[in-house]
Enzyme design. Structure first.
Site, PDB file in Angstrom:
ATOM      1  N   HIS A  77      21.232  33.277 -31.636  1.00  0.00           N
ATOM      2  CA  HIS A  77      19.941  33.322 -30.935  1.00  0.00           C
ATOM      3  C   HIS A  77      19.464  34.760 -30.750  1.00  0.00           C
ATOM      4  O   HIS A  77      18.649  35.031 -29.879  1.00  0.00           O
ATOM      5  CB  HIS A  77      20.049  32.596 -29.596  1.00  0.00           C
ATOM      6  CG  HIS A  77      20.406  31.142 -29.772  1.00  0.00           C
ATOM      7  ND1 HIS A  77      19.524  30.231 -30.286  1.00  0.00           N
ATOM      8  CD2 HIS A  77      21.564  30.485 -29.551  1.00  0.00           C
ATOM      9  CE1 HIS A  77      20.116  29.046 -30.373  1.00  0.00           C
ATOM     10  NE2 HIS A  77      21.354  29.176 -29.933  1.00  0.00           N
TER      11      HIS A  77
ATOM     12  N   GLU B 110      34.373  50.921 -20.003  1.00  0.00           N
ATOM     13  CA  GLU B 110      34.547  51.857 -18.896  1.00  0.00           C
ATOM     14  C   GLU B 110      35.573  52.942 -19.174  1.00  0.00           C
ATOM     15  O   GLU B 110      35.440  54.039 -18.653  1.00  0.00           O
ATOM     16  CB  GLU B 110      34.871  51.113 -17.585  1.00  0.00           C
ATOM     17  CG  GLU B 110      36.173  50.370 -17.586  1.00  0.00           C
ATOM     18  CD  GLU B 110      36.442  49.722 -16.229  1.00  0.00           C
ATOM     19  OE1 GLU B 110      37.126  48.694 -16.207  1.00  0.00           O
ATOM     20  OE2 GLU B 110      35.994  50.253 -15.199  1.00  0.00           O
TER      21      GLU B 110
ATOM     22  N   ASN C 125      60.539  46.325   1.176  1.00  0.00           N
ATOM     23  CA  ASN C 125      59.391  46.161   0.261  1.00  0.00           C
ATOM     24  C   ASN C 125      59.457  44.755  -0.284  1.00  0.00           C
ATOM     25  O   ASN C 125      60.535  44.285  -0.610  1.00  0.00           O
ATOM     26  CB  ASN C 125      59.500  47.110  -0.934  1.00  0.00           C
ATOM     27  CG  ASN C 125      59.222  48.536  -0.551  1.00  0.00           C
ATOM     28  OD1 ASN C 125      58.941  48.828   0.605  1.00  0.00           O
ATOM     29  ND2 ASN C 125      59.331  49.420  -1.511  1.00  0.00           N
ATOM     30  N   GLY C 126      58.312  44.104  -0.439  1.00  0.00           N
ATOM     31  CA  GLY C 126      58.300  42.768  -1.039  1.00  0.00           C
ATOM     32  C   GLY C 126      57.946  41.706  -0.017  1.00  0.00           C
ATOM     33  O   GLY C 126      57.306  41.988   1.000  1.00  0.00           O
TER      34      GLY C 126
ATOM     35  N   LYS D 126      36.373  46.437 -19.887  1.00  0.00           N
ATOM     36  CA  LYS D 126      37.508  47.369 -19.942  1.00  0.00           C
ATOM     37  C   LYS D 126      37.278  48.428 -21.006  1.00  0.00           C
ATOM     38  O   LYS D 126      37.491  49.611 -20.772  1.00  0.00           O
ATOM     39  CB  LYS D 126      38.824  46.637 -20.268  1.00  0.00           C
ATOM     40  CG  LYS D 126      39.448  45.819 -19.159  1.00  0.00           C
ATOM     41  CD  LYS D 126      40.069  46.620 -18.041  1.00  0.00           C
ATOM     42  CE  LYS D 126      39.094  46.903 -16.947  1.00  0.00           C
ATOM     43  NZ  LYS D 126      38.827  45.891 -15.962  1.00  0.00           N
TER      44      LYS D 126
ATOM     45  N   CYS E  40      54.418  49.327  -0.782  1.00  0.00           N
ATOM     46  CA  CYS E  40      55.289  49.937   0.204  1.00  0.00           C
ATOM     47  C   CYS E  40      56.251  50.914  -0.470  1.00  0.00           C
ATOM     48  O   CYS E  40      56.584  50.778  -1.631  1.00  0.00           O
ATOM     49  CB  CYS E  40      56.110  48.879   0.915  1.00  0.00           C
ATOM     50  SG  CYS E  40      55.120  47.590   1.653  1.00  0.00           S
TER      51      CYS E  40
ATOM     52  N   GLU F 138      35.345  40.435 -19.571  1.00  0.00           N
ATOM     53  CA  GLU F 138      36.266  41.381 -18.953  1.00  0.00           C
ATOM     54  C   GLU F 138      36.802  42.360 -20.007  1.00  0.00           C
ATOM     55  O   GLU F 138      36.929  43.553 -19.750  1.00  0.00           O
ATOM     56  CB  GLU F 138      37.398  40.614 -18.242  1.00  0.00           C
ATOM     57  CG  GLU F 138      38.487  41.461 -17.629  1.00  0.00           C
ATOM     58  CD  GLU F 138      38.010  42.492 -16.610  1.00  0.00           C
ATOM     59  OE1 GLU F 138      36.840  42.468 -16.222  1.00  0.00           O
ATOM     60  OE2 GLU F 138      38.834  43.359 -16.233  1.00  0.00           O
TER      61      GLU F 138
ATOM     62  N   TRP G  36      52.345  48.826   2.962  1.00  0.00           N
ATOM     63  CA  TRP G  36      51.083  48.290   2.411  1.00  0.00           C
ATOM     64  C   TRP G  36      51.068  46.864   2.924  1.00  0.00           C
ATOM     65  O   TRP G  36      51.847  46.029   2.482  1.00  0.00           O
ATOM     66  CB  TRP G  36      51.137  48.368   0.890  1.00  0.00           C
ATOM     67  CG  TRP G  36      50.061  47.624   0.170  1.00  0.00           C
ATOM     68  CD1 TRP G  36      50.115  46.349  -0.297  1.00  0.00           C
ATOM     69  CD2 TRP G  36      48.775  48.105  -0.196  1.00  0.00           C
ATOM     70  NE1 TRP G  36      48.941  46.021  -0.912  1.00  0.00           N
ATOM     71  CE2 TRP G  36      48.101  47.066  -0.874  1.00  0.00           C
ATOM     72  CE3 TRP G  36      48.113  49.333  -0.002  1.00  0.00           C
ATOM     73  CZ2 TRP G  36      46.811  47.210  -1.370  1.00  0.00           C
ATOM     74  CZ3 TRP G  36      46.834  49.455  -0.499  1.00  0.00           C
ATOM     75  CH2 TRP G  36      46.190  48.413  -1.171  1.00  0.00           C
TER      76      TRP G  36
ATOM     77  N   LYS H  25      37.022  54.384  -7.823  1.00  0.00           N
ATOM     78  CA  LYS H  25      37.843  53.196  -7.615  1.00  0.00           C
ATOM     79  C   LYS H  25      37.206  52.232  -6.628  1.00  0.00           C
ATOM     80  O   LYS H  25      37.257  51.025  -6.794  1.00  0.00           O
ATOM     81  CB  LYS H  25      39.243  53.624  -7.142  1.00  0.00           C
ATOM     82  CG  LYS H  25      40.217  52.466  -6.968  1.00  0.00           C
ATOM     83  CD  LYS H  25      40.519  51.797  -8.304  1.00  0.00           C
ATOM     84  CE  LYS H  25      41.316  50.527  -8.177  1.00  0.00           C
ATOM     85  NZ  LYS H  25      41.192  49.674  -9.388  1.00  0.00           N
TER      86      LYS H  25
ATOM     87  N   ARG I  96      51.260  55.936  -3.972  1.00  0.00           N
ATOM     88  CA  ARG I  96      51.331  54.489  -4.193  1.00  0.00           C
ATOM     89  C   ARG I  96      50.381  53.717  -3.284  1.00  0.00           C
ATOM     90  O   ARG I  96      50.191  52.523  -3.473  1.00  0.00           O
ATOM     91  CB  ARG I  96      52.766  54.006  -3.902  1.00  0.00           C
ATOM     92  CG  ARG I  96      53.792  54.534  -4.874  1.00  0.00           C
ATOM     93  CD  ARG I  96      55.182  54.432  -4.303  1.00  0.00           C
ATOM     94  NE  ARG I  96      55.573  53.081  -3.988  1.00  0.00           N
ATOM     95  CZ  ARG I  96      56.362  52.347  -4.744  1.00  0.00           C
ATOM     96  NH1 ARG I  96      56.835  52.823  -5.862  1.00  0.00           N
ATOM     97  NH2 ARG I  96      56.681  51.128  -4.397  1.00  0.00           N
TER      98      ARG I  96
HETATM   99  C1  F6R Z   1      36.416  47.558 -13.399  1.00  0.00           C
HETATM  100  C2  F6R Z   1      36.492  47.664 -11.959  1.00  0.00           C
HETATM  101  C3  F6R Z   1      35.263  47.395 -11.178  1.00  0.00           C
HETATM  102  C4  F6R Z   1      35.588  46.660  -9.883  1.00  0.00           C
HETATM  103  C5  F6R Z   1      34.348  46.526  -9.003  1.00  0.00           C
HETATM  104  C6  F6R Z   1      34.626  45.727  -7.757  1.00  0.00           C
HETATM  105  O1  F6R Z   1      37.659  47.803 -13.995  1.00  0.00           O
HETATM  106  O2  F6R Z   1      37.509  47.981 -11.409  1.00  0.00           O
HETATM  107  O3  F6R Z   1      34.328  46.691 -11.928  1.00  0.00           O
HETATM  108  O4  F6R Z   1      36.095  45.408 -10.225  1.00  0.00           O
HETATM  109  O5  F6R Z   1      33.883  47.789  -8.652  1.00  0.00           O
HETATM  110  O6  F6R Z   1      35.608  46.330  -6.994  1.00  0.00           O
HETATM  111  P1  F6R Z   1      36.360  45.524  -5.856  1.00  0.00           P
HETATM  112  O7  F6R Z   1      37.158  44.468  -6.544  1.00  0.00           O
HETATM  113  O8  F6R Z   1      37.232  46.547  -5.180  1.00  0.00           O
HETATM  114  O9  F6R Z   1      35.328  44.931  -4.971  1.00  0.00           O
END
Ligand code: F6R
Length: 609
Positions: free
Chosen positions: A505, A489, A100-101, A486, A2, A482, A74, A604, A27
């Protein structure tokens, strides 16, 4: 997240409010609204959707007045809608609030206010605030706001406007950002610097508990005891782009640093007052419901899938229900064995990932009960699932997911504890221990973020290697996956995670002199085993960067470097161990000159198959 804006001066308030909100659009938000005092009454205009919808709605008939507040929402409590948008008003329309919050005790307050005859129109937690003010108002705006603040619990930044006190705005905050922009003959309030940067660079940064009375030619700040506070002017010398990132170089780094707050928000309102149990108002499951389930699927993509793997471990360990964790694009096409005794949990930050949505639909078609864990209220996945638990991470802008992951882990932990309580599958003392541990996590993440220098150094030193391996056992393996994702990507380095016991193995053949191996060794129950795998790679002259708990004196004997995270329960430590891996990926990407927030080929939200 927000956004809040406020204006008091001689100018046209609505014009500033709309411009300020436009500058906060980055945001993320789902609805917007403004309230302006026109000399007689407070006119409120709100609209779901983009700000352009609101602008369209009032084009040709802008609210007139020199004092007003505005908000981009939001959604957390209640779906995105005109009615749920801020600002919210009391019954008589005398007081308006933008917030906000989260107000954690809003349900209790709302019930009491309804008993006293107050009429609520929205589903939000925020609406209790103007009604509370209406209830306690005694002619003194400032002391009445002070009373309201003593009645609420949670995290917030708030701005109040009163029809009975023209030309005055009052604002306060707790665990949420709020600034005052100092103009000449006008003053501004905002949740974030970009909103005011075109008007002034002189600001007061509000601290928790402070209350500011803002008029066109004065700003009076007091602490929570009512004592005057002398504020230092903070001169903003960032440009607009840097201001959006809160002074961080990238959204990803900002979001990594937002994790303590995001995890705290996600934990809020989810414990019983005495701290003995987990409360899920949104689920209200009982033991019969759990007895009617004989298997759980957790289905997701990418980072959310990695959070699901941790969720599987938690649920099986605590609630003793078999869990299968699957990649959504596999699940949807592989005829999974799903029926009405299955619970399918889909995890998705955006709530729009097409594979996850399709997997959810498939699970429903096969008769499964469904639960969504998502960060976006009203998203397609939230709407389609039978039940929803929200992570309250706020919008994530960087493509690489960070705060969404840690908040997903926290939700998974809470769900597992909640199930274990219902099934009585874990001793009460252990439940209390985990709850206490979870409450410490935000502060421990902050501690992990304090000293990033060693991580920067490793990233510089090893940032140009073409291959990196991540190893770990048990939950460390899930976090390793994970960490590797990171790094891949955003830095485009080839990174792979392996269950440490699997190395011999096959993969061990790839380990040779100088290859960096990030070895997670935080899981006490398999510590010795992990150590022997570390020795295996060390014997092949790999460079080992270990991740260990503070107090571990063993690992440094075998690893070339060790990054320490605070001591925590074995089940909770993934929330800490992932942080240095996020930072390592971030600084490696910087070293390689990559576009951190927008890595090549990635989006995203993946809404196509
Ligand atoms: C990696 C990343 C992606 C998402 C994936 C699922 O940093 O952001 O691997 O995690 O595309 O996205 P959501 O969580 O939006 O379904």
């Amino acid at each position: 997240m927000c956004g809040i804006v406020g204006y008091v001066g001689d100018g046209e308030a609505a014009r500033f409010l709309l411009e300020g909100l436009t500058r906060l659009e980055y945001r993320g938000y789902d609805s917007a609204g403004i309230a302006v005092y026109d000399g007689e009454k407070i006119r409120i205009e709100k609209s779901v959707g983009r700000l352009s919808e609101l602008k369209k709605k009032i084009a040709g008939d802008m609210p007139k007045g020199v004092c007003g507040i505005g908000h981009t929402r939001w959604a957390t409590h209640g779906r995105p809608s005109d009615t749920n948008s801020h600002p919210h008003a009391d019954c008589a329309g005398d007081f308006v609030v933008a917030h906000n919050g989260i107000i954690e005790n809003y349900m209790t307050l709302k019930e009491k206010l309804i008993e006293k005859g107050h009429r609520f129109v929205s589903e939000t937690d925020t609406e209790v605030l103007p009604h509370l003010l209406e209830e306690v108002y005694d002619g003194d705006f400032e002391s009445s706001v002070r009373k309201v603040v003593t009645m609420i619990e949670g995290s917030y930044s708030l701005v109040f406007m009163s029809r009975r006190d023209p030309g005055v705005l009052i604002c306060t905050k707790q665990d949420n950002p709020l600034i005052i922009g100092l103009g000449s003959g006008e003053n501004f309030i905002a949740s974030d610097i970009p909103a005011i940067i075109n008007h002034t660079r002189r600001t007061y940064i509000m601290s928790d508990g402070e209350i500011a009375v803002v008029k066109k030619d004065s700003v009076w700040v007091t602490n929570n005891q009512g004592e005057p506070v002398t504020k230092k002017v903070f001169e903003v010398n960032w440009n607009a782009e840097a201001a959006e990132k809160g002074g961080y170089e990238h959204f990803m780094l900002k979001e990594i640093h937002e994790q303590p707050k995001a995890v705290r928000a996600t934990l809020s309102s989810r414990f019983a007052k005495d701290g003995s149990s987990v409360v899920f108002d949104e689920l209200k499951w009982n033991v019969d419901f759990l007895k009617s389930i004989d298997r759980i699927f957790i289905v997701a993509c990418g980072t959310a899938y990695h959070a699901g793997l941790v969720g599987k471990y938690y649920i099986e360990k605590m609630a003793r229900i078999p869990v299968e964790c699957d990649i959504a694009s596999e699940f949807r096409y592989r005829s999974p064995i799903v029926d009405d005794r299955t619970l399918t949990i889909v995890v998705s930050q955006s709530g729009e990932t097409i594979d996850t949505l399709a997997a959810l639909k498939e699970a429903k078609r096969l008769g499964s009960r469904t639960l969504a864990v998502t960060n976006v209220v009203g998203s397609s996945i939230a709407r389609d699932a039978d039940q929803v638990v929200y992570t309250w991470a706020g919008p994530e802008i960087a493509v690489a997911s960070t705060k969404a992951y840690t908040t997903q882990l926290i939700v998974m932990l809470l769900i597992a504890i909640y199930m274990a309580e219902l099934k009585k599958s874990m001793p009460e003392a252990r439940i209390r221990e985990l709850i206490e541990g979870a409450k410490n996590i935000p502060a421990q993440i902050s501690e992990t973020l304090e000293d990033t220098e060693p991580i920067k150094t490793f990233a510089k030193r090893y940032g140009f290697n073409e291959d990196v391996f991540f190893i770990g056992r048990s939950l460390d393996y899930d976090v390793a996956l994970e960490g590797a994702l990171k790094l891949k990507e955003i830095s485009y380095i080839h990174a792979e995670a392996y269950a440490a016991g699997e190395l011999k193995h096959g993969t061990l053949a790839l380990v040779k002199e100088g290859i960096p191996v990030i070895a997670l060794a935080t899981q006490r129950s398999v510590y010795e085993k992990t150590l022997s795998n570390i020795k295996e790679v060390k014997a092949r002259d790999a460079i080992v960067i270990g991740i260990a708990e503070k107090g571990d004196e063993e690992l440094s004997k075998y690893a070339d470097h060790v990054i320490y995270v605070p001591e925590a329960d074995e089940l909770l430590i993934p929330l800490l161990a992932v942080v240095p891996l996020q930072l390592l990926a971030y600084y490696a990407a910087l070293t390689r000159g990559c576009d951190v927030d927008k890595p090549r080929n990635l989006a995203k939200s993946v809404t196509v198959e």
